[in-house]
Each structure stands twice: as C-alpha cells, then as structure tokens.
Design a protein around this motif. Structure first.
Motif, PDB file in Angstrom:
ATOM      1  N   UNK A   1       0.831  -1.211   0.000  1.00  0.00           N
ATOM      2  CA  UNK A   1       0.000   0.000   0.000  1.00  0.00           C
ATOM      3  C   UNK A   1       0.862   1.256   0.000  1.00  0.00           C
ATOM      4  N   UNK A   2       2.003   1.221   0.710  1.00  0.00           N
ATOM      5  CA  UNK A   2       2.922   2.366   0.706  1.00  0.00           C
ATOM      6  C   UNK A   2       3.423   2.644  -0.713  1.00  0.00           C
TER       7      UNK A   2
ATOM      8  N   UNK B   1       3.399   5.804  -5.721  1.00  0.00           N
ATOM      9  CA  UNK B   1       3.232   5.840  -7.181  1.00  0.00           C
ATOM     10  C   UNK B   1       2.062   6.725  -7.570  1.00  0.00           C
ATOM     11  N   UNK B   2       1.017   6.756  -6.743  1.00  0.00           N
ATOM     12  CA  UNK B   2      -0.158   7.581  -7.012  1.00  0.00           C
ATOM     13  C   UNK B   2       0.128   9.069  -6.924  1.00  0.00           C
TER      14      UNK B   2
ATOM     15  N   UNK C   1      -5.711   3.472  -9.935  1.00  0.00           N
ATOM     16  CA  UNK C   1      -5.686   2.184 -10.640  1.00  0.00           C
ATOM     17  C   UNK C   1      -4.355   1.962 -11.341  1.00  0.00           C
ATOM     18  N   UNK C   2      -3.820   3.025 -11.958  1.00  0.00           N
ATOM     19  CA  UNK C   2      -2.512   2.895 -12.603  1.00  0.00           C
ATOM     20  C   UNK C   2      -1.427   2.616 -11.569  1.00  0.00           C
ATOM     21  N   UNK C   3      -1.500   3.285 -10.420  1.00  0.00           N
ATOM     22  CA  UNK C   3      -0.520   3.072  -9.349  1.00  0.00           C
ATOM     23  C   UNK C   3      -0.558   1.622  -8.885  1.00  0.00           C
ATOM     24  N   UNK C   4      -1.744   1.087  -8.751  1.00  0.00           N
ATOM     25  CA  UNK C   4      -1.897  -0.314  -8.329  1.00  0.00           C
ATOM     26  C   UNK C   4      -1.324  -1.254  -9.390  1.00  0.00           C
ATOM     27  N   UNK C   5      -1.615  -0.968 -10.653  1.00  0.00           N
ATOM     28  CA  UNK C   5      -1.126  -1.808 -11.751  1.00  0.00           C
ATOM     29  C   UNK C   5       0.411  -1.783 -11.801  1.00  0.00           C
ATOM     30  N   UNK C   6       1.009  -0.596 -11.644  1.00  0.00           N
ATOM     31  CA  UNK C   6       2.473  -0.482 -11.665  1.00  0.00           C
ATOM     32  C   UNK C   6       3.082  -1.216 -10.472  1.00  0.00           C
TER      33      UNK C   6
END
Length: 199
Positions: free
Chosen positions: A7-8, A13-14, A22-27
């Motif tokens: 999560x950090x 990334x977010x 969503x992009x941050x999670x995907x990366x």
C-alpha cells in the motif's frame, strides 16, 4: 486497502503526475512480478538522478555537471537565447534541429493562481545574462496557454527596453495536417495574425 509496503508503494506511485489510483496499483503489482535486479536498477536510477542531477549554472537546464552540454558547446550561436519554461522544452526544440543558439530555462511560468510570480522564476538571471553577454536576439518560447502568454508578455515588456536586443516570439497557429473546422478561435486567430506572404 493492501497491507504495509504494498500500500505504501501504491500511495507513492499515485503521487506521480498522470498516475491515478488504478494505474498506481497496476504499476505496483507489475514491479512485484519483476526480478529483484530489475527493481533494484530502477531504484538505483531514481536515487542517482536525485543525487547527481542539478541545474546548469548558466541556463538552468538539467545537467549532471556544473555547466550543461549546450552552454559548453563552442559551436552554438552565442548571440541568441531561446527562453523556455522547463527543461523538457529544450529537448522538444532540440529535436527540430532548427535552433542553434543557447537557452534559458525559467523554471515555470507566471501563474497567480498557483502563487508563482516573476520573482519565483529565473528572470533576474536572464537579465544578468543579457547584460554580460553579446546577445542580439531573445526568442520567447513559452507555452501558448494563459500562463505562457502572461510570461511572454511580461518578458517582452521587461526586455523590450534593452538596447541592441531584438525580442521575438514563436509563431503559433494551425498544426500541419489539421483541418480548419476543428481549430478553436484563438488558434485560428493566431494563424491569421501570423500569416506570411507567399508572393
């Protein structure tokens, strides 16, 4: 949503421009799937860029030396300076291979909404360069938006009184391959005012 380091990483990334949740999670999950040496190489590159990259002492472009490659190049035309907002603008202009002079990076544009005034930019340093060097032309290449226009207008007024220096602004108007019906009024108006005679 996720535990601890995952999560950090997603949160960090977010914070990047243009990267949503969503992009941050995907990366983040893509990074988890990569070999450790690839991720370490990325981490090393991030740390190295923060430790080694600085701003050129002459033009404020990004460099890993005291003076950037363009300012050191004796083949560059020393009589013209192209004023841009950011270092990425230097790269864009260099790709055209049309300009052989030197640059001055302001570090942004005048934006009262964002709380950025002339004192927050490298304008005083530009004025000093004009006094110290044999410059005959300053090309204002700020972005063709509200902030860029305000910055160009401010600089044109400020520098317009300098004897022996011609101030110019990049032309703007219709893009090559564009259709008139899709052009907005401002773009079309600029195309008319910047027209060139062909005969």
């Amino acid at each position: 949503m996720y535990d601890g380091p995952v999560q950090d990483l997603i949160d960090e990334l977010g914070r990047l421009p243009g990267v949503g949740p969503k992009s941050a999670q995907r990366i983040a999950f893509w990074l988890l799937d990569q070999p450790a040496e690839d991720v370490e190489r990325l981490a090393h590159a991030l740390i190295e860029v923060k430790q080694k990259v600085r701003f050129c002492s002459v033009c404020f472009n990004v460099t890993d030396e005291e003076v950037c490659r363009i300012c050191r190049d004796p083949r560059r035309d020393r009589s013209s300076i192209c004023v841009v907002e950011e270092s990425k603008d230097v790269v864009a202009i260099e790709r055209t291979r049309e300009f052989r002079g030197r640059y001055h990076v302001l570090g942004g544009s005048i934006s009262p909404i964002a709380g950025r005034g002339p004192g927050d930019l490298h304008i005083a340093e530009l004025v000093r360069r004009l006094a110290d060097e044999s410059i005959t032309e300053v090309i204002l290449a700020t972005n063709p938006n509200l902030e860029g226009e305000a910055t160009a207008t401010y600089l044109a007024r400020l520098l317009g009184q300098t004897p022996g220096i011609q101030i110019s602004r990049l032309a703007s108007g219709l893009p090559v391959g564009g259709d008139l019906e899709y052009a907005d009024e401002v773009t079309l108006g600029r195309a008319f005012s910047g027209r060139r005679y062909v005969s």
